[in-house]
Design a protein around this motif. Structure first.
Motif, PDB file in Angstrom:
ATOM      1  N   PHE A   1      -5.225   7.658   0.288  1.00  0.00           N
ATOM      2  CA  PHE A   1      -3.921   8.213   0.649  1.00  0.00           C
ATOM      3  C   PHE A   1      -3.844   8.476   2.146  1.00  0.00           C
ATOM      4  O   PHE A   1      -4.764   9.028   2.752  1.00  0.00           O
ATOM      5  CB  PHE A   1      -3.670   9.520  -0.114  1.00  0.00           C
ATOM      6  N   SER A   2      -2.726   8.084   2.766  1.00  0.00           N
ATOM      7  CA  SER A   2      -2.526   8.262   4.198  1.00  0.00           C
ATOM      8  C   SER A   2      -1.487   9.344   4.493  1.00  0.00           C
ATOM      9  O   SER A   2      -1.776  10.350   5.123  1.00  0.00           O
ATOM     10  CB  SER A   2      -2.087   6.943   4.841  1.00  0.00           C
TER      11      SER A   2
ATOM     12  N   THR B   1      -1.798  -0.654   5.899  1.00  0.00           N
ATOM     13  CA  THR B   1      -1.061   0.479   5.337  1.00  0.00           C
ATOM     14  C   THR B   1       0.000  -0.066   4.391  1.00  0.00           C
ATOM     15  O   THR B   1       0.740  -0.989   4.750  1.00  0.00           O
ATOM     16  CB  THR B   1      -0.407   1.313   6.450  1.00  0.00           C
ATOM     17  N   ILE B   2       0.071   0.507   3.183  1.00  0.00           N
ATOM     18  CA  ILE B   2       0.973  -0.056   2.178  1.00  0.00           C
ATOM     19  C   ILE B   2       1.590   1.067   1.338  1.00  0.00           C
ATOM     20  O   ILE B   2       0.945   2.091   1.080  1.00  0.00           O
ATOM     21  CB  ILE B   2       0.217  -1.062   1.277  1.00  0.00           C
TER      22      ILE B   2
ATOM     23  N   PHE C   1       2.075   6.541   1.066  1.00  0.00           N
ATOM     24  CA  PHE C   1       1.493   5.356   1.702  1.00  0.00           C
ATOM     25  C   PHE C   1      -0.029   5.458   1.661  1.00  0.00           C
ATOM     26  O   PHE C   1      -0.605   6.538   1.833  1.00  0.00           O
ATOM     27  CB  PHE C   1       1.987   5.210   3.138  1.00  0.00           C
ATOM     28  N   LEU C   2      -0.669   4.317   1.444  1.00  0.00           N
ATOM     29  CA  LEU C   2      -2.110   4.234   1.301  1.00  0.00           C
ATOM     30  C   LEU C   2      -2.695   3.326   2.372  1.00  0.00           C
ATOM     31  O   LEU C   2      -2.024   2.414   2.867  1.00  0.00           O
ATOM     32  CB  LEU C   2      -2.474   3.686  -0.082  1.00  0.00           C
ATOM     33  N   ASN C   3      -3.946   3.563   2.721  1.00  0.00           N
ATOM     34  CA  ASN C   3      -4.681   2.702   3.652  1.00  0.00           C
ATOM     35  C   ASN C   3      -5.808   1.995   2.916  1.00  0.00           C
ATOM     36  O   ASN C   3      -6.430   2.564   2.007  1.00  0.00           O
ATOM     37  CB  ASN C   3      -5.283   3.518   4.800  1.00  0.00           C
ATOM     38  N   PHE C   4      -6.082   0.757   3.323  1.00  0.00           N
ATOM     39  CA  PHE C   4      -7.261   0.036   2.837  1.00  0.00           C
ATOM     40  C   PHE C   4      -7.633  -1.020   3.860  1.00  0.00           C
ATOM     41  O   PHE C   4      -6.934  -1.225   4.864  1.00  0.00           O
ATOM     42  CB  PHE C   4      -7.007  -0.585   1.455  1.00  0.00           C
TER      43      PHE C   4
ATOM     44  N   VAL D   1      -1.933  -3.151   9.948  1.00  0.00           N
ATOM     45  CA  VAL D   1      -0.926  -4.059   9.403  1.00  0.00           C
ATOM     46  C   VAL D   1      -0.102  -3.259   8.404  1.00  0.00           C
ATOM     47  O   VAL D   1      -0.638  -2.734   7.424  1.00  0.00           O
ATOM     48  CB  VAL D   1      -1.573  -5.268   8.701  1.00  0.00           C
ATOM     49  N   PHE D   2       1.189  -3.111   8.678  1.00  0.00           N
ATOM     50  CA  PHE D   2       2.080  -2.380   7.788  1.00  0.00           C
ATOM     51  C   PHE D   2       2.673  -3.376   6.796  1.00  0.00           C
ATOM     52  O   PHE D   2       3.444  -4.260   7.179  1.00  0.00           O
ATOM     53  CB  PHE D   2       3.176  -1.684   8.587  1.00  0.00           C
TER      54      PHE D   2
END
Length: 223
Positions: A24-25, A53-54, A33-36, A95-96
């Motif tokens: 979780f971001s 980020t998604i 929004f989540l980060n990976f 990258v969004f």
């Protein structure tokens, strides 16, 4: 600036394997929004590990797990993150994602494609390596909606570097390339060195835009 113009100024298309869990971001107006990290393989058999980020809404109902091969389209975004150890803000790239789809191994997709249209906001730094290779560092400001901008570091090589070294703050340029990760070492003091990772756009083509009415004044293509 209208949203459609922002999309034209900044596009990213990346294809690779999910390389980490989703973390979780932040949340905006109730949307999480989540980060990976995404691993993208180069032709040289090396790979770039890029932050993504998604929205959690894009992941609903799908089995996105570590190792899943995906194609992501979106934009390159930047933000400032305070680093306690350095006691200063650090520019962070991601990258969004605006869309994601699961792909097969033989998907016919360019693995790493970035397009940016922005303004040089810091004098380009041109230099040569001890082996005579020409390099130029460019910091590009790309307009976003709501009077915001993304500040994106780019690196050019060879003739592109020589051309970029003659550019000035405020010049409007278009850049085509790929987003890459690069490991380097930072010395903290005489006894301590730490490994760091930098993210930047590696330039394959750059165009100087004279004004909105002209397509371009100059084009430097890959050597």
């Amino acid at each position: 600036m209208p949203q459609e113009n922002v999309q034209v100024n900044n596009t990213a298309s990346v294809f690779g394997r999910i390389a980490s869990d989703f973390v979780f971001s932040h949340e905006v107006y109730g949307e999480g929004f989540l980060n990976f990290y995404l691993e993208i393989f180069r032709l040289s058999e090396a790979s770039d590990i890029l932050p993504v980020t998604i929205s959690e809404r894009l992941l609903a109902g799908e089995g996105y797990e570590i190792g899943t091969l995906v194609h992501i389209t979106g934009q390159v975004r930047s933000y400032n993150s305070y680093v306690e150890a350095d006691r200063k803000n650090k520019l962070v790239l991601t990258v969004f994602a605006r869309d994601i789809e699961v792909c097969a191994d033989d998907a016919n997709v360019n693995p790493n494609e970035i397009y940016l249209n922005g303004y040089i906001c810091k004098a380009p730094i041109y230099r040569t390596t001890p082996f005579g290779r020409e390099i130029a560092d460019i910091l590009l400001a790309v307009n976003r909606s709501y009077n915001k901008s993304d500040y994106i570091p780019c690196i050019a090589w060879g003739r592109n570097a020589r051309f970029a070294g003659r550019l000035s703050v405020g010049d409007n340029i278009r850049i085509f390339g790929r987003m890459q990760s690069r490991t380097y070492q930072k010395r903290l003091d005489e006894d301590h060195v730490v490994d760091k990772i930098a993210y930047e756009v590696s330039v394959s083509k750059v165009e100087l835009v004279r004004d909105e009415a002209e397509e371009s004044e100059m084009t430097i293509r890959p050597e």
